[in-house]
Design a protein around this motif. Sequence first.
Motif, PDB file in Angstrom:
ATOM      1  N   ALA A 177       6.363 -11.725   8.900  1.00 30.73           N
ATOM      2  CA  ALA A 177       7.261 -12.570   9.708  1.00 30.73           C
ATOM      3  C   ALA A 177       6.593 -13.875  10.138  1.00 30.73           C
ATOM      4  O   ALA A 177       7.253 -14.739  10.714  1.00 30.73           O
ATOM      5  CB  ALA A 177       7.739 -11.806  10.931  1.00 30.73           C
ATOM      6  N   GLY A 178       5.274 -14.015   9.881  1.00 31.03           N
ATOM      7  CA  GLY A 178       4.612 -15.278  10.205  1.00 31.03           C
ATOM      8  C   GLY A 178       3.406 -15.184  11.097  1.00 31.03           C
ATOM      9  O   GLY A 178       2.867 -16.219  11.508  1.00 31.03           O
ATOM     10  N   ALA A 179       2.936 -13.968  11.397  1.00 28.57           N
ATOM     11  CA  ALA A 179       1.765 -13.826  12.263  1.00 28.57           C
ATOM     12  C   ALA A 179       0.520 -14.413  11.613  1.00 28.57           C
ATOM     13  O   ALA A 179       0.361 -14.387  10.391  1.00 28.57           O
ATOM     14  CB  ALA A 179       1.540 -12.357  12.608  1.00 28.57           C
ATOM     15  N   LEU A 180      -0.374 -14.910  12.468  1.00 26.71           N
ATOM     16  CA  LEU A 180      -1.598 -15.578  12.021  1.00 26.71           C
ATOM     17  C   LEU A 180      -2.802 -14.638  11.973  1.00 26.71           C
ATOM     18  O   LEU A 180      -3.928 -15.086  11.747  1.00 26.71           O
ATOM     19  CB  LEU A 180      -1.915 -16.737  12.963  1.00 26.71           C
TER      20      LEU A 180
ATOM     21  N   LEU B  98      -1.771 -21.194  21.190  1.00 24.64           N
ATOM     22  CA  LEU B  98      -1.415 -20.026  20.392  1.00 24.64           C
ATOM     23  C   LEU B  98      -1.663 -18.723  21.152  1.00 24.64           C
ATOM     24  O   LEU B  98      -2.655 -18.591  21.861  1.00 24.64           O
ATOM     25  CB  LEU B  98      -2.231 -20.018  19.096  1.00 24.64           C
ATOM     26  N   GLU B  99      -0.771 -17.769  20.964  1.00 31.02           N
ATOM     27  CA  GLU B  99      -0.883 -16.438  21.572  1.00 31.02           C
ATOM     28  C   GLU B  99      -1.607 -15.511  20.585  1.00 31.02           C
ATOM     29  O   GLU B  99      -0.991 -14.820  19.782  1.00 31.02           O
ATOM     30  CB  GLU B  99       0.515 -15.895  21.907  1.00 31.02           C
ATOM     31  N   MET B 100      -2.948 -15.540  20.631  1.00 32.39           N
ATOM     32  CA  MET B 100      -3.729 -14.845  19.604  1.00 32.39           C
ATOM     33  C   MET B 100      -4.427 -13.585  20.108  1.00 32.39           C
ATOM     34  O   MET B 100      -4.708 -12.680  19.322  1.00 32.39           O
ATOM     35  CB  MET B 100      -4.777 -15.801  19.019  1.00 32.39           C
TER      36      MET B 100
ATOM     37  N   LEU C 146      -6.654 -21.352  21.365  1.00 29.36           N
ATOM     38  CA  LEU C 146      -6.392 -20.130  20.603  1.00 29.36           C
ATOM     39  C   LEU C 146      -5.898 -18.983  21.475  1.00 29.36           C
ATOM     40  O   LEU C 146      -5.536 -17.928  20.948  1.00 29.36           O
ATOM     41  CB  LEU C 146      -7.679 -19.672  19.894  1.00 29.36           C
ATOM     42  N   HIS C 147      -5.868 -19.179  22.770  1.00 28.41           N
ATOM     43  CA  HIS C 147      -5.656 -18.045  23.672  1.00 28.41           C
ATOM     44  C   HIS C 147      -4.780 -18.477  24.848  1.00 28.41           C
ATOM     45  O   HIS C 147      -5.262 -18.729  25.950  1.00 28.41           O
ATOM     46  CB  HIS C 147      -7.026 -17.558  24.148  1.00 28.41           C
TER      47      HIS C 147
ATOM     48  N   SER D  40       9.847 -26.496  21.843  1.00 23.47           N
ATOM     49  CA  SER D  40       8.453 -26.472  22.259  1.00 23.47           C
ATOM     50  C   SER D  40       7.875 -27.884  22.349  1.00 23.47           C
ATOM     51  O   SER D  40       8.046 -28.688  21.436  1.00 23.47           O
ATOM     52  CB  SER D  40       7.625 -25.628  21.286  1.00 23.47           C
ATOM     53  N   LEU D  41       7.188 -28.141  23.445  1.00 23.36           N
ATOM     54  CA  LEU D  41       6.557 -29.446  23.650  1.00 23.36           C
ATOM     55  C   LEU D  41       5.319 -29.611  22.764  1.00 23.36           C
ATOM     56  O   LEU D  41       5.012 -30.704  22.305  1.00 23.36           O
ATOM     57  CB  LEU D  41       6.160 -29.577  25.125  1.00 23.36           C
ATOM     58  N   ILE D  42       4.607 -28.496  22.525  1.00 23.53           N
ATOM     59  CA  ILE D  42       3.389 -28.513  21.720  1.00 23.53           C
ATOM     60  C   ILE D  42       3.488 -27.445  20.637  1.00 23.53           C
ATOM     61  O   ILE D  42       4.400 -26.598  20.650  1.00 23.53           O
ATOM     62  CB  ILE D  42       2.134 -28.307  22.603  1.00 23.53           C
ATOM     63  N   HIS D  43       2.553 -27.464  19.691  1.00 24.11           N
ATOM     64  CA  HIS D  43       2.586 -26.519  18.577  1.00 24.11           C
ATOM     65  C   HIS D  43       2.278 -25.107  19.062  1.00 24.11           C
ATOM     66  O   HIS D  43       1.562 -24.910  20.049  1.00 24.11           O
ATOM     67  CB  HIS D  43       1.584 -26.929  17.503  1.00 24.11           C
ATOM     68  N   TYR D  44       2.766 -24.101  18.329  1.00 22.51           N
ATOM     69  CA  TYR D  44       2.688 -22.706  18.770  1.00 22.51           C
ATOM     70  C   TYR D  44       2.492 -21.766  17.583  1.00 22.51           C
ATOM     71  O   TYR D  44       2.650 -22.147  16.423  1.00 22.51           O
ATOM     72  CB  TYR D  44       3.959 -22.330  19.544  1.00 22.51           C
ATOM     73  N   GLY D  45       2.162 -20.530  17.890  1.00 28.78           N
ATOM     74  CA  GLY D  45       1.981 -19.494  16.875  1.00 28.78           C
ATOM     75  C   GLY D  45       1.456 -18.240  17.539  1.00 28.78           C
ATOM     76  O   GLY D  45       1.122 -18.231  18.731  1.00 28.78           O
ATOM     77  N   THR D  46       1.359 -17.143  16.774  1.00 23.85           N
ATOM     78  CA  THR D  46       0.972 -15.861  17.363  1.00 23.85           C
ATOM     79  C   THR D  46       0.360 -14.937  16.325  1.00 23.85           C
ATOM     80  O   THR D  46       0.572 -15.105  15.125  1.00 23.85           O
ATOM     81  CB  THR D  46       2.199 -15.172  17.998  1.00 23.85           C
TER      82      THR D  46
END
Length: 485
Positions: free
Chosen positions: A178-181, A101-103, A79-80, A121-127
Amino acid sequence: MRNLIIALALVVSSTFAAAQQFDVVVEGGRVIDPETGLDATRNVGIREGRIASISSAPLSGRRVIHAAGLVVAPGFIDLHQHAQDIASQRVKAFDGVTTALEMEIGAPDVAQFLKAKEGQSLIHYGTTASHVAARALIFGAPLPEGTILPKSGPATDQPATPEQIQRIQQRLRDEIDAGALGVGMGIQYTPGATRLEVIDMFRVAAERKLPVYTHMRSAGRVEPGSAIESVEEVIGAAAITGASLHVVHINSTCLRDSLECISLIEGARARGLDVTTEAYPYIAGMTAVNSALFNPGWREKLGIDYSNLVLPDTGEHLTKERFEELHSSSTQRWVLVFANKQEVIDAVIPNPRIMIASDGAVGHPRNAGTYSRVLAQYVREKKTLTLMEALRKMTLMPAQMLERSTPAAHRKGRLQEGADADIVIFDPQTIADRSTFEKPMEPSVGVRYLLVGGTTVIDEGTIVPNVLPGRPLLGPEKALTTTSR
């Protein structure tokens, strides 16, 4: 008769599963799922990026991975994770991570972040949506490209006017669209933010039914501004607004009082508040030396001196003069902060409230070694965690945290039929971190295979070239828009 019917049904089911052709079969591994408690030898069939079968019967696949003697578990969810470059993604993969994820702080521009990583991206991502970046923008000091933290100055240290707070709130709403978590807040990096400004940012998260991930206002024992007071502040903001709260790296902000801070979170949870937290297994933190974290008084708060600050790229221990030069510079420079004790970390990591999250950034060994370090030190060597408990901290707990933000998280962090085929396959006897403060990007060992969305990323201990299966995790509104297209 009833038992005969059940037996026949099981035979038919097993025969049907064996007859199916899967894209990938993981055969004969020790399959562990922290949600159901499954810990047994099973065969796993994967089709179209999902786990389609978990069976004790043989399965047929176009590719068969022989996993005898290996653990087959859900891919780890970080998560970080600040470092989002491809080199960092590779070492995360060797550490068993399938989602990073950049949380904590959040990306300064969510749309730009997502677009830059699409298909790359090699792995899943989000922010999350960054309060720090939104505040800097509204104060007329937007963050330089490639940075997530502002230089100490008026945009960090001055209180915002009511009109500025409204504009910061609107920027966060736009970033959520825009898609932030969720909302990411580095309150220690914006000391000018009043208690009311903090509450108003929590209100944005609450109105969108999203969590706040926060680096608290302060650390240490000096009052006012202690770690205890800082935990109280964010728990209070959560109670007032109804927003879910995740306190990041409680080990590096609460330091010697980490267990007391965890007890405050337990008390809040016992009274119905949705508060969670995380830690990483290292005694040193790392941050920008020109940030507001190092405003006057930092030595007293942290209980350290200039020599406890070390430049990761050179190993230089700072002096007062060198610190002042770097702190006043407009160029961002990262510095290791040795402020904790090993006995504190050893007490924090096994605590049942703690998720594992790396706070990964280039220059610190946690970027490459966090998850393998927990498995090697706390499961295999110290034996203060069972393997099931450790995997729960790395998979199910962060997935459940993410369920507050995106429906996709219900398919993460589990090894069950219907779940996403994000899978790590590792040797429990040899998995270990190799990264050090001198060689922070040294990959971990012991991960034999890693699948991201059913695509093999690590094969027999080697990165597979030219595959980039990572996909975004998006907030509920953006995810709904994307799905409906």
